[in-house]
Design an enzyme around this catalytic site. Structure first.
Site, PDB file in Angstrom:
ATOM      1  N   SER A   1      -1.583  -3.397   5.538  1.00 48.92           N
ATOM      2  CA  SER A   1      -1.214  -2.392   4.545  1.00 48.92           C
ATOM      3  C   SER A   1       0.226  -1.952   4.725  1.00 48.92           C
ATOM      4  O   SER A   1       0.860  -2.237   5.740  1.00 48.92           O
ATOM      5  CB  SER A   1      -2.128  -1.170   4.686  1.00 48.92           C
ATOM      6  OG  SER A   1      -1.739  -0.446   5.838  1.00 48.92           O
ATOM      7  N   LYS A   2       0.713  -1.237   3.739  1.00 54.24           N
ATOM      8  CA  LYS A   2       2.077  -0.719   3.788  1.00 54.24           C
ATOM      9  C   LYS A   2       2.250   0.171   5.022  1.00 54.24           C
ATOM     10  O   LYS A   2       3.271   0.158   5.678  1.00 54.24           O
ATOM     11  CB  LYS A   2       2.348   0.069   2.512  1.00 54.24           C
ATOM     12  CG  LYS A   2       3.658   0.825   2.543  1.00 54.24           C
ATOM     13  CD  LYS A   2       3.932   1.464   1.217  1.00 54.24           C
ATOM     14  CE  LYS A   2       5.095   2.419   1.202  1.00 54.24           C
ATOM     15  NZ  LYS A   2       5.603   2.907   2.455  1.00 54.24           N
ATOM     16  N   ARG A   3       1.190   0.932   5.316  1.00 48.62           N
ATOM     17  CA  ARG A   3       1.272   1.857   6.451  1.00 48.62           C
ATOM     18  C   ARG A   3       1.473   1.138   7.784  1.00 48.62           C
ATOM     19  O   ARG A   3       2.184   1.608   8.656  1.00 48.62           O
ATOM     20  CB  ARG A   3       0.038   2.754   6.513  1.00 48.62           C
ATOM     21  CG  ARG A   3       0.430   4.203   6.303  1.00 48.62           C
ATOM     22  CD  ARG A   3      -0.749   5.129   6.230  1.00 48.62           C
ATOM     23  NE  ARG A   3      -1.721   4.705   5.244  1.00 48.62           N
ATOM     24  CZ  ARG A   3      -3.015   4.596   5.484  1.00 48.62           C
ATOM     25  NH1 ARG A   3      -3.510   4.858   6.663  1.00 48.62           N
ATOM     26  NH2 ARG A   3      -3.839   4.223   4.518  1.00 48.62           N
TER      27      ARG A   3
ATOM     28  N   GLY B   1       3.157  -1.519   8.226  1.00 53.72           N
ATOM     29  CA  GLY B   1       4.572  -1.860   8.262  1.00 53.72           C
ATOM     30  C   GLY B   1       5.407  -0.680   8.702  1.00 53.72           C
ATOM     31  O   GLY B   1       6.282  -0.799   9.563  1.00 53.72           O
ATOM     32  N   ASP B   2       5.122   0.488   8.111  1.00 50.48           N
ATOM     33  CA  ASP B   2       5.879   1.692   8.461  1.00 50.48           C
ATOM     34  C   ASP B   2       5.704   2.012   9.943  1.00 50.48           C
ATOM     35  O   ASP B   2       6.651   2.310  10.657  1.00 50.48           O
ATOM     36  CB  ASP B   2       5.389   2.900   7.642  1.00 50.48           C
ATOM     37  CG  ASP B   2       5.673   2.714   6.154  1.00 50.48           C
ATOM     38  OD1 ASP B   2       6.526   1.861   5.833  1.00 50.48           O
ATOM     39  OD2 ASP B   2       5.039   3.408   5.341  1.00 50.48           O
TER      40      ASP B   2
END
Ligand code: GLU
Length: 510
Positions: free
Chosen positions: A265-267, A269-270
């Site tokens: 998920s994008k999270r 990556g962050d």
């Protein structure tokens, strides 16, 4: 007759394209090219609520950056234009009505409030509400309202939707090119909305099937999250009488988190500091920025190579593939069923591999602006020479400065720990002798300087490591870096001698 291969990538412009979406586009593209077919880009933007400005442009730019060439699409046009569903609005109602006519779909007049009440009621009893064969006859639908009433409600402007009438208790047998046979009983499925009067637009399911049919799509290659929709899609083809020409389906495995647990998920990556989007994305609503592979310094070829191997296995040990090689080798039967674990380390590894084989002059050109930022006025000739000797130590262009600043700027200070370790004993005198040897080298190439210096050290049985480290300290001021004779070759004889002289003076008079 063999059917012409025609595949489509059909993203919804609801935000930046996730790397999983890029992989779907890539596999479609490879499959099309491998089989002499067409690759179509269709924008599925009928969900006006989820539309995000800039997302469509982002998708198009991402594909371009990746080198995925579209044959038919918004920019290219083609025999089935338009390729943006919002511009095909008029097409779909006819098909929805055709299904009502043939008894495969029906009007439903429930208001959102009524549906909410039904959901709340079901939850109170510990269940969930499903709009299906058990309730459709009891609700406000054309299945039991009189024809006059249906007509009257439509004419007076009541909101309606058209729902698919899911058959009761029927086994649907489906074939997936990656998963094989899949069977599901229709009684587990609900009656999906196909068309809404509120915005006069079809839902994804109807628009997708109608367009795949009209655009003569031969294979649907898409993410695993669409597998639950497959029975409905099969039944829609059947209801339209298009089963004989329906596409074949392949559902791609999920991209998993680096831990292997759950969907990437994008999270993630962050949290872990790697991009999950091909290009940087600035949210038009919050202004928040998400990292992109392009801006983070990845080569598109490395990015594509990495993605291609997340789910597809060439069946050999080979890991480095150009786009041409991917096309030549790609096949759906080497795509796995289980999720592919994403590894940020592996992504960097791929970039490093492409870096090591990159053209020196191209790297020199990319390096120039960085040099200028650091106030170094180097020419392309010098930047290229430096790139050639440091690229095998770099993963990104942004590593170049740290790997080579000492080539452009002569040391004024010397690293203390290296002084302590190597500027002692006979080493300073040996460096002074190296200076004299180098002064005698005419053609100051790496080969010549290396032969001269190393020849003297070995012939005299001197400690190679000691002398070379002290020599390095004198020339670049630090204890680590690319091959020292390479560096001398790049800075030239005069500068090399000047640096040694200065080091002898400074370090011997401490
Ligand atoms: N519009 C769908 C999406 O956003 C397409 C799914 C499909 O390929 O059928 O992924």
């Amino acid at each position: 007759m063999e059917r012409k291969v025609r595949v489509r990538f059909a993203p919804s412009p609801t935000g930046p394209l996730h790397i999983g979406g890029v992989r779907t586009a890539l596999y479609n593209y490879l499959f099309a090219r491998r089989n002499g077919g067409d690759f179509i880009l269709r924008i599925e933007d009928t969900d006006s609520q989820r539309f995000v400005p800039g997302a469509e442009e982002y998708i198009i730019e991402s594909l371009k950056w990746c080198g995925i060439q579209v044959d038919e699409g918004i920019e290219q046009g083609g025999p089935h234009a338009p390729y943006r569903q919002s511009e095909r609005k008029e097409i779909y109602l006819k098909y929805a009505l055709q299904l009502v006519e043939s008894g495969n779909a029906y009007y439903a007049f429930d208001t959102p409030e009524e549906l909410n009440a039904l959901r709340a009621e079901a939850e109170k009893n510990g269940g969930t509400f499903a709009y299906n064969y058990q309730v459709r006859e009891k609700l406000a639908t054309s299945l039991h309202l009189s024809a006059e009433e249906v007509k009257e409600r439509i004419e007076r402007g009541d909101h309606w939707v058209i729902r698919f009438k899911m058959p009761v208790n029927e086994e649907v047998h489906m074939n997936d090119l990656i998963r094989g046979q899949v069977t599901i009983n229709t009684s587990t499925l609900d009656d999906k909305v196909l068309y809404k009067s509120a915005d006069n637009l079809p839902t994804y399911h109807l628009a997708n099937i109608v367009d795949d049919h009209l655009m003569e799509i031969s294979h649907v290659i898409r993410g695993e999250e669409w597998l639950p929709s497959l029975p409905l899609h099969y039944l829609l083809y059947r209801a339209f009488g298009w089963s004989d020409s329906q596409p074949e389906f392949a559902h791609l495995p999920l991209l998993l988190k680096p831990t292997g647990q759950g969907k990437l998920s994008k999270r993630d990556g962050d949290k872990m500091g790697f991009p999950v989007f091909p290009l940087q994305w600035v949210s038009p609503t919050t202004g928040e920025t998400a990292h992109g592979y392009r801006e983070d310094g990845y080569f598109p070829e490395a990015f594509i190579n990495m993605l291609a191997l997340l789910g597809w296995n060439p069946g050999t040990e080979q890991e480095i593939f150009s786009m041409e090689e991917l096309i030549a080798n790609f096949s759906l039967d080497k795509v796995g069923k289980s999720g592919a674990r994403f590894s940020p380390d592996k992504a960097r590894w791929f970039n490093a591999q492409y870096m090591h084989h990159r053209d020196n002059e191209e790297l020199g050109r990319l390096f120039l602006p960085i040099l200028h930022e650091h106030g170094v006025k180097a020419c392309i000739f010098l930047a290229t020479k430096v790139a050639a000797i440091i690229k095998t130590r770099a993963t990104f262009i942004s590593d170049f400065w740290d790997l080579s600043y000492f080539i452009f700027i002569a040391p004024t200070e010397y690293e203390q720990k290296t002084i302590d370790k190597y500027w002692k004993g006979d080493n300073p005198a040996h460096v002074a002798h190296v200076r004299e040897l180098l002064a005698g080298v005419g053609d100051f190439t790496k080969e010549n300087t290396e032969k001269t210096v190393l020849g003297w050290i070995t012939e005299n049985g001197l400690p190679m490591g000691q002398i070379m480290n002290a020599f390095r300290l004198a020339v670049i001021g630090v204890g680590k870096g690319p091959d020292l004779f390479d560096i001398c070759g790049v800075i030239g004889k005069e500068e090399t001698l000047r640096r040694i002289d200065r080091a002898l003076e400074v370090l011997n008079n401490r």
